[in-house]
Enzyme design. Structure first.
Site, PDB file in Angstrom:
ATOM      1  N   TYR A  57       7.371   9.178 -12.041  1.00  0.00           N
ATOM      2  CA  TYR A  57       6.338   8.655 -10.834  1.00  0.00           C
ATOM      3  C   TYR A  57       6.371   9.835  -9.644  1.00  0.00           C
ATOM      4  O   TYR A  57       5.622   9.803  -8.579  1.00  0.00           O
ATOM      5  CB  TYR A  57       6.800   7.268 -10.306  1.00  0.00           C
ATOM      6  CG  TYR A  57       6.497   6.130 -11.183  1.00  0.00           C
ATOM      7  CD1 TYR A  57       5.968   6.417 -12.634  1.00  0.00           C
ATOM      8  CD2 TYR A  57       7.102   4.774 -11.113  1.00  0.00           C
ATOM      9  CE1 TYR A  57       5.494   5.392 -13.535  1.00  0.00           C
ATOM     10  CE2 TYR A  57       6.860   3.896 -11.771  1.00  0.00           C
ATOM     11  CZ  TYR A  57       6.312   4.017 -13.103  1.00  0.00           C
ATOM     12  OH  TYR A  57       5.915   3.025 -13.881  1.00  0.00           O
ATOM     13  N   LEU A 197      -2.245  -7.257 -13.475  1.00  0.00           N
ATOM     14  CA  LEU A 197      -3.512  -7.413 -12.963  1.00  0.00           C
ATOM     15  C   LEU A 197      -4.750  -6.730 -13.529  1.00  0.00           C
ATOM     16  O   LEU A 197      -5.756  -6.748 -13.035  1.00  0.00           O
ATOM     17  CB  LEU A 197      -3.068  -6.986 -11.376  1.00  0.00           C
ATOM     18  CG  LEU A 197      -2.030  -7.896 -10.841  1.00  0.00           C
ATOM     19  CD1 LEU A 197      -1.827  -7.407  -8.863  1.00  0.00           C
ATOM     20  CD2 LEU A 197      -2.164  -9.217 -10.694  1.00  0.00           C
ATOM     21  N   ARG A 237       1.866  -3.828  -9.400  1.00  0.00           N
ATOM     22  CA  ARG A 237       1.908  -2.607  -8.453  1.00  0.00           C
ATOM     23  C   ARG A 237       0.803  -3.005  -7.399  1.00  0.00           C
ATOM     24  O   ARG A 237      -0.183  -3.392  -7.674  1.00  0.00           O
ATOM     25  CB  ARG A 237       1.312  -1.244  -9.116  1.00  0.00           C
ATOM     26  CG  ARG A 237       1.315  -0.169  -8.303  1.00  0.00           C
ATOM     27  CD  ARG A 237       0.516   1.028  -8.918  1.00  0.00           C
ATOM     28  NE  ARG A 237      -0.824   0.498  -8.892  1.00  0.00           N
ATOM     29  CZ  ARG A 237      -1.578   1.546  -9.730  1.00  0.00           C
ATOM     30  NH1 ARG A 237      -1.435   2.369 -10.517  1.00  0.00           N
ATOM     31  NH2 ARG A 237      -3.069   1.006  -9.968  1.00  0.00           N
ATOM     32  N   ALA A 239      -0.060  -1.526  -3.155  1.00  0.00           N
ATOM     33  CA  ALA A 239       0.164  -0.527  -1.962  1.00  0.00           C
ATOM     34  C   ALA A 239       0.031  -1.507  -0.547  1.00  0.00           C
ATOM     35  O   ALA A 239       0.232  -1.045   0.414  1.00  0.00           O
ATOM     36  CB  ALA A 239      -0.562   0.470  -1.934  1.00  0.00           C
TER      37      ALA A 239
END
Length: 282
Positions: A57, A197, A237, A239
């Site tokens: 990453y 998701l 995940r 942000a």
């Protein structure tokens, strides 16, 4: 500095090596360094204690900075990182673990995972042997794998007599991994889901939105709750701080059997990430 009392209490699960791991955590795949720092700080503030990164990453150092800024003691955190495919090999995997620790600014990781079996590379068994050494030296508290099929899982167990604590796999309603979950359970390996998701692809699905409306929850919360109720650990995940807070707020409701069944019926085998039988990247 973080508040002394987090807003969300997240249950933990006991691994086959007797270590414990939070059931739900934040992943930082494909996030920039700035996004990673903000996301990790936001997650830690609301009570998340599992942060999932990887050498591939490129944001282990950003995770380190966010953890340092949080002021949360290391012992209260569960940090996962992963061995990149080019670093597979008995000695190379140990060196890679140490390099990850340097970037993370830590003496140990709680969980060190082989990122991909990468069968074309042919090194995952040797890499596993090196990770066993890293665990023995205290550089990793627990060790496991990602994206392993039954064939890959059986190979490392049969050849090293050491069973992974975790197998992290793509798992969502379109790819419910029923057979792999059963295989993991037979080996006493925890299934940890990623991409829960569905990269946003089900957010307008009529089945999902109807269920979400019935519980007064978001589609994302229902997706995470479905995964947890299957008995999986999960990393997601995001942000955005508001989405992170919402996504951890999934322990105050339970999906009824008919709603779980309706979600299960969405399975069609769609894989959003690479095929672990052939992929040689990451």
């Amino acid at each position: 500095m973080m508040p002394s009392t987090p807003r969300t209490s997240i249950p933990s699960i006991t691994l086959n090596d007797e270590n414990t791991m939070p059931l739900l955590g934040l992943g930082v795949a494909e996030l920039s360094e700035d996004e990673t720092e903000r996301a990790v700080l936001a997650a830690l503030e609301i009570g998340c204690r599992l942060i999932d990164t990887a050498a591939a990453y490129g944001n282990e150092a950003a995770v380190s900075r966010a953890i340092a800024a949080s002021g949360i003691p290391r012992a209260q955190l569960f940090v996962t990182t992963k061995l990149a495919t080019p670093d597979q090999g008995f000695t190379k995997s140990q060196d890679a673990c140490n390099a990850s620790l340097d970037r993370l600014g830590m003496d140990y990781v709680d969980l060190y995972l082989i990122h991909w079996p990468a069968p074309p590379v042919g090194q995952y068994v040797d890499a596993w042997g090196g990770m066993i050494q890293s665990r023995g030296e205290g550089h990793a508290r627990s060790i496991g794998v990602c994206n392993f099929t039954e064939e890959h899982l059986s190979a490392i167990i049969d050849l090293t007599f050491v069973t992974p604590a975790v197998n992290q796999i793509e798992l969502h309603p379109l790819l419910n991994q029923d057979e792999m979950r059963k295989s993991n359970a037979q080996h006493n390996v925890i299934t940890q889901s990623y991409t829960p998701l569905v990269l946003g692809r089900l957010m307008d699905n009529s089945t999902l939105t109807a269920i979400a409306a019935e519980y007064g929850k978001t589609p994302a919360q229902v997706l995470l709750r479905w995964n947890l109720q299957l008995g999986n650990a999960v990393v997601f995940r995001s942000a955005k701080a508001e989405h992170i807070a919402s996504n951890f707020d999934v322990f105050d409701f339970e999906l009824a059997v008919n709603h779980m069944d309706a979600m299960n019926e969405l399975h069609d085998g769609t894989r959003l990430r690479p095929d672990p039988e052939t992929y040689a990247g990451s």
